[in-house]
Design a protein around this motif. Structure first.
Motif, PDB file in Angstrom:
ATOM      1  N   LYS A 179      10.953 -16.878   6.050  1.00 36.20           N
ATOM      2  CA  LYS A 179      12.260 -16.234   5.863  1.00 36.20           C
ATOM      3  C   LYS A 179      12.049 -14.719   5.836  1.00 36.20           C
ATOM      4  N   ILE A 180      12.872 -13.999   6.578  1.00 36.01           N
ATOM      5  CA  ILE A 180      12.799 -12.539   6.598  1.00 36.01           C
ATOM      6  C   ILE A 180      14.002 -11.980   5.837  1.00 36.01           C
ATOM      7  N   LEU A 181      13.738 -11.063   4.921  1.00 33.44           N
ATOM      8  CA  LEU A 181      14.816 -10.387   4.183  1.00 33.44           C
ATOM      9  C   LEU A 181      14.725  -8.891   4.463  1.00 33.44           C
ATOM     10  N   MET A 182      15.846  -8.283   4.835  1.00 32.74           N
ATOM     11  CA  MET A 182      15.869  -6.842   5.098  1.00 32.74           C
ATOM     12  C   MET A 182      17.137  -6.240   4.503  1.00 32.74           C
ATOM     13  N   ARG A 183      17.026  -4.978   4.096  1.00 30.87           N
ATOM     14  CA  ARG A 183      18.189  -4.253   3.586  1.00 30.87           C
ATOM     15  C   ARG A 183      18.250  -2.899   4.257  1.00 30.87           C
ATOM     16  N   GLU A 184      19.416  -2.523   4.721  1.00 27.35           N
ATOM     17  CA  GLU A 184      19.585  -1.226   5.377  1.00 27.35           C
ATOM     18  C   GLU A 184      20.876  -0.585   4.895  1.00 27.35           C
ATOM     19  N   ILE A 185      20.879   0.737   4.776  1.00 22.07           N
ATOM     20  CA  ILE A 185      22.095   1.481   4.427  1.00 22.07           C
ATOM     21  C   ILE A 185      22.589   2.212   5.676  1.00 22.07           C
ATOM     22  N   PHE A 186      23.863   2.059   5.987  1.00 23.60           N
ATOM     23  CA  PHE A 186      24.461   2.740   7.140  1.00 23.60           C
ATOM     24  C   PHE A 186      25.564   3.684   6.667  1.00 23.60           C
ATOM     25  N   ASN A 187      25.635   4.863   7.297  1.00 19.93           N
ATOM     26  CA  ASN A 187      26.690   5.830   6.963  1.00 19.93           C
ATOM     27  C   ASN A 187      27.965   5.460   7.702  1.00 19.93           C
ATOM     28  N   SER A 188      28.539   4.364   7.265  1.00 24.29           N
ATOM     29  CA  SER A 188      29.723   3.831   7.939  1.00 24.29           C
ATOM     30  C   SER A 188      30.430   2.870   6.990  1.00 24.29           C
ATOM     31  N   PRO A 189      31.769   2.819   7.010  1.00 20.46           N
ATOM     32  CA  PRO A 189      32.450   1.811   6.193  1.00 20.46           C
ATOM     33  C   PRO A 189      32.174   0.402   6.735  1.00 20.46           C
ATOM     34  N   ALA A 190      32.332  -0.604   5.885  1.00 22.57           N
ATOM     35  CA  ALA A 190      31.962  -1.985   6.236  1.00 22.57           C
ATOM     36  C   ALA A 190      32.719  -2.512   7.453  1.00 22.57           C
ATOM     37  N   ASP A 191      34.026  -2.184   7.558  1.00 16.29           N
ATOM     38  CA  ASP A 191      34.797  -2.730   8.686  1.00 16.29           C
ATOM     39  C   ASP A 191      34.283  -2.207  10.030  1.00 16.29           C
ATOM     40  N   GLU A 192      33.838  -0.937  10.052  1.00 15.94           N
ATOM     41  CA  GLU A 192      33.304  -0.349  11.292  1.00 15.94           C
ATOM     42  C   GLU A 192      31.977  -1.011  11.666  1.00 15.94           C
ATOM     43  N   LEU A 193      31.113  -1.210  10.656  1.00 18.57           N
ATOM     44  CA  LEU A 193      29.812  -1.835  10.919  1.00 18.57           C
ATOM     45  C   LEU A 193      29.994  -3.289  11.359  1.00 18.57           C
ATOM     46  N   TYR A 194      30.906  -3.996  10.698  1.00 21.38           N
ATOM     47  CA  TYR A 194      31.208  -5.389  11.052  1.00 21.38           C
ATOM     48  C   TYR A 194      31.642  -5.488  12.523  1.00 21.38           C
ATOM     49  N   SER A 195      32.494  -4.553  12.949  1.00 23.14           N
ATOM     50  CA  SER A 195      33.019  -4.609  14.331  1.00 23.14           C
ATOM     51  C   SER A 195      31.923  -4.354  15.369  1.00 23.14           C
ATOM     52  N   ILE A 300      22.090   5.244  15.881  1.00 24.48           N
ATOM     53  CA  ILE A 300      22.308   6.239  16.958  1.00 24.48           C
ATOM     54  C   ILE A 300      23.756   6.174  17.436  1.00 24.48           C
ATOM     55  N   LEU A 301      24.264   4.955  17.632  1.00 22.98           N
ATOM     56  CA  LEU A 301      25.651   4.770  18.089  1.00 22.98           C
ATOM     57  C   LEU A 301      26.644   5.356  17.075  1.00 22.98           C
ATOM     58  N   LEU A 302      26.415   5.106  15.782  1.00 22.48           N
ATOM     59  CA  LEU A 302      27.297   5.635  14.732  1.00 22.48           C
ATOM     60  C   LEU A 302      27.277   7.162  14.710  1.00 22.48           C
ATOM     61  N   GLN A 303      26.077   7.730  14.892  1.00 24.76           N
ATOM     62  CA  GLN A 303      25.950   9.189  14.897  1.00 24.76           C
ATOM     63  C   GLN A 303      26.678   9.794  16.101  1.00 24.76           C
ATOM     64  N   GLN A 304      26.546   9.133  17.253  1.00 22.94           N
ATOM     65  CA  GLN A 304      27.210   9.619  18.474  1.00 22.94           C
ATOM     66  C   GLN A 304      28.731   9.618  18.305  1.00 22.94           C
ATOM     67  N   SER A 305      29.253   8.524  17.736  1.00 23.93           N
ATOM     68  CA  SER A 305      30.717   8.453  17.561  1.00 23.93           C
ATOM     69  C   SER A 305      31.192   9.468  16.515  1.00 23.93           C
ATOM     70  N   LYS A 306      30.353   9.765  15.524  1.00 24.60           N
ATOM     71  CA  LYS A 306      30.674  10.774  14.516  1.00 24.60           C
ATOM     72  C   LYS A 306      30.708  12.173  15.148  1.00 24.60           C
ATOM     73  N   ASP A 307      29.694  12.442  15.987  1.00 23.97           N
ATOM     74  CA  ASP A 307      29.633  13.738  16.685  1.00 23.97           C
ATOM     75  C   ASP A 307      30.816  13.934  17.601  1.00 23.97           C
ATOM     76  N   THR A 308      31.229  12.854  18.290  1.00 25.88           N
ATOM     77  CA  THR A 308      32.371  12.915  19.220  1.00 25.88           C
ATOM     78  C   THR A 308      33.650  13.257  18.444  1.00 25.88           C
TER      79      THR A 308
END
Length: 310
Positions: A179-195, A300-308
């Motif tokens: 079993k692999i367990l991983m945790r990551e923090i993203f600078n994005s609200p949950a609905d954006e990451l989910y999509s 990278i994708l989140l950063q690009q959309s933030k920059d845009t």
């Protein structure tokens, strides 16, 4: 079978130790960080038994506040030799404090703190012997034979002689999995990451490949030019996605169960990944796939959309 538990152990030690709170009449202390982690751990499966090797030299940082005066102090906890040669209760734990006259917090860490640290070390060893070793013991020829005999009894099959002894080596033997367990923090609200995990256009953007994304229960999933495939088995918008998931190189028809849990933290989201049923030989490559091809590319994708937007 031998598996290196060093990398997994470093994450687990950090998980069980950092944030540990020690409270008493004198004040409140907390293990603030894992300053130094040196050593290794491994697990061997021999003749159906698991044998563990681990040796660690740890230095923890602690900080605390005196109840009466509100004074703040810092210090460290040294654990020079955590190994299978000693019981946790016999393991040396040394507490020190940075300069200052007040020693009440040092005393608190030496008494209550040491007890709490030993409990956390026990939690690490318990996890090493259970969570880390899932799927490491292969069924022996005898147990497979027993399983087959039981199955025939239950199904009423009387053709017992049709199974040759040689076939017992392979029939019904499950591949060892982890079993692999991983945790990551993203600078994005949950609905954006989910999509990003459920919208075809966004999946194609971060994966840089055409994809099949049918984000509904039983819907198909295909990514990275067919290298990854599966189906969606559970979707809770903004909260949870469960997948049947496999890599092309895995044994035919073998799937892992991947659960992605999205924990909303205002402008950020903690993504918790649990991947159960990964073939032991593919553990590292699967972990790298999620880290490099999913998480890093999504950042990278989140950063690009933030920059845009800016």
């Amino acid at each position: 079978t031998e598996r290196d538990a060093t990398s997994w152990s470093k994450n687990k030690l950090k998980e069980v130790l950092v944030g540990l709170v020690v409270e008493g009449e004198a004040g409140r202390c907390e293990i603030s960080d894992l300053k130094h982690v040196e050593g290794e751990a491994s697990c061997n499966s021999r003749k159906g038994k698991l044998i563990f090797f681990y040796e660690w030299n740890l230095r923890l940082g602690w900080r605390g506040t005196v109840k009466e005066s509100g004074e703040k102090h810092k210090g460290s906890v040294e654990i020079p030799n955590l190994s299978e040669e000693n019981e946790v209760d016999d393991t040396e734990i040394n507490v020190s404090k940075k300069k200052g006259e007040c020693d009440v917090l040092k005393d608190l860490m030496r008494t209550e703190g040491t007890t709490k640290v030993r409990e956390a070390l026990r939690d690490y060893l318990k996890a090493l012997k259970t969570e880390f070793t899932l799927g490491m013991i292969l069924p022996t020829k005898a147990t497979v034979g027993q399983e087959l005999a039981t199955e025939r009894k239950l199904s009423g099959n009387t053709m017992q002689d049709s199974v040759s002894p040689q076939s017992l080596d392979i029939v019904g033997v499950k591949i060892p999995t982890v079993k692999i367990l991983m945790r990551e923090i993203f600078n994005s609200p949950a609905d954006e990451l989910y999509s990003i995990f459920t919208t075809k256009e966004l999946v194609q953007k971060f994966s840089k490949c055409s994809a099949v994304i049918e984000a509904e229960k039983g819907g198909k999933l295909q990514m990275f030019d067919g290298c990854v495939s599966g189906e969606y088995t559970e979707l809770v918008p903004r909260q949870r996605i469960v997948l049947k998931w496999r890599c092309q190189s895995w044994p035919d028809e073998h799937y892992a169960t991947v659960a992605l849990n999205f924990k909303d933290m205002a402008a950020q989201t903690e993504l918790q990944l649990e991947c159960k049923g990964v073939p032991v030989s593919n553990e590292d490559s699967t972990r790298q796939c999620w880290k490099k091809q999913y998480f890093e590319e999504i950042r990278i994708l989140l950063q690009q959309s933030k920059d845009t937007m800016e």
